[in-house]
Design a protein around this motif. Structure first.
Motif, PDB file in Angstrom:
ATOM      1  N   ASP A 187       0.841  -1.192   0.000  1.00  0.00           N
ATOM      2  CA  ASP A 187       0.000   0.000   0.000  1.00  0.00           C
ATOM      3  C   ASP A 187       0.876   1.242   0.000  1.00  0.00           C
ATOM      4  OD1 ASP A 187       0.989   0.187   2.580  1.00  0.00           O
ATOM      5  OD2 ASP A 187      -0.880  -0.415   3.540  1.00  0.00           O
ATOM      6  N   GLY A 188       0.234   2.411   0.121  1.00  0.00           N
ATOM      7  CA  GLY A 188       0.991   3.659   0.066  1.00  0.00           C
ATOM      8  C   GLY A 188       2.052   3.758   1.142  1.00  0.00           C
ATOM      9  N   TRP A 189       1.724   3.360   2.353  1.00  0.00           N
ATOM     10  CA  TRP A 189       2.706   3.400   3.445  1.00  0.00           C
ATOM     11  C   TRP A 189       3.854   2.441   3.161  1.00  0.00           C
ATOM     12  CZ3 TRP A 189       4.457  -0.320   6.905  1.00  0.00           C
ATOM     13  CH2 TRP A 189       5.219   0.165   7.973  1.00  0.00           C
ATOM     14  N   SER A 190       3.537   1.253   2.646  1.00  0.00           N
ATOM     15  CA  SER A 190       4.567   0.261   2.352  1.00  0.00           C
ATOM     16  C   SER A 190       5.545   0.763   1.295  1.00  0.00           C
ATOM     17  CB  SER A 190       3.921  -1.043   1.864  1.00  0.00           C
ATOM     18  OG  SER A 190       3.037  -1.564   2.824  1.00  0.00           O
ATOM     19  N   PHE A 191       5.029   1.506   0.296  1.00  0.00           N
ATOM     20  CA  PHE A 191       5.906   2.042  -0.735  1.00  0.00           C
ATOM     21  C   PHE A 191       6.975   2.942  -0.124  1.00  0.00           C
ATOM     22  CE2 PHE A 191       2.831   1.148  -4.309  1.00  0.00           C
ATOM     23  CZ  PHE A 191       3.744   0.448  -5.086  1.00  0.00           C
ATOM     24  N   GLY A 192       6.595   3.727   0.893  1.00  0.00           N
ATOM     25  CA  GLY A 192       7.577   4.577   1.553  1.00  0.00           C
ATOM     26  C   GLY A 192       8.665   3.772   2.232  1.00  0.00           C
TER      27      GLY A 192
END
Length: 212
Positions: A163-168
């Motif tokens: 997800d978006g957090w994981s991409f970071g």
């Protein structure tokens, strides 16, 4: 999961997640992952809605082999980057080793305007190509060469594993691994990453305990 999906036609799945020698572990999918698996069964358009992508601009000289080695180490480090979903959607299947490598596309010989159009087309394609949740891979990488000192890295994944957090987290770890390899150090020197498989098991155990 109490939700019903009457539009989905189910078929019996003859599938043993422990039958393949390429499997390191199998863990139950989370409630959120099973919802995404159901959505994927509705068809291509529904599945594409859950494609995620991030683009990183890299300025300065890039050591391509070390970058590719960093991607392998990254997918070794994070279980979700080397996972697929079982045919019935009930398990996440984790491969023993990472295999993530970037497709290298050299656009440096194109005129400036044409180069930017080609790069934009690649970004669009990253989210318009569906993922096969069962056969994988669920993560794709592309490295665009835009000039001798300018690259663009495109990482795309299905929301079921990233997800978006994981991409970071993934982007941060990639740069840390790349810096380590370029300086002659090992990626193994980094602190161990949290295990998504352990998280999924803990969620499953909590849900089971609540039913007892």
């Amino acid at each position: 999961m109490n939700a019903t999906h009457p539009d989905v036609q189910m078929t019996e799945v003859d599938y043993d997640p422990f039958a393949t020698p390429e499997l390191a572990r199998a863990v139950p999918t989370t409630d959120a992952q099973r919802e995404l698996w159901w959505a994927d069964q509705l068809g291509r358009e529904a599945s594409l809605a859950f494609n995620e992508s991030v683009s990183l601009e890299i300025r300065g000289g890039l050591r391509v082999q070390e970058f590719q080695d960093s991607l392998l180490a990254l997918s070794d480090r994070h279980e979700s980057l080397r996972s697929t979903i079982s045919g019935d959607g009930m398990d996440m299947l984790i491969a023993p080793r990472g295999a993530l490598q970037a497709e290298i596309v050299d656009l440096s010989a194109l005129a400036s305007a044409e180069r930017e159009r080609a790069a934009a087309a690649r970004r669009e394609a990253a989210v318009l190509e569906p993922f096969d949740l069962v056969d994988g891979p669920l993560v794709r990488a592309t490295l665009l060469c835009l000039g001798s000192d300018r690259h663009e890295f495109i990482l795309s994944a299905h929301h079921i594993v990233c997800d978006g957090w994981s991409f970071g987290v993934v982007a941060r770890d990639l740069m840390r691994i790349y810096a380590a390899l370029c300086s002659g150090r090992s990626a193994a020197e980094l602190p161990q990453a949290d295990s998504f498989g352990d998280y999924a098991l803990a969620e499953h155990e909590r849900a089971f305990a609540e039913q007892v």
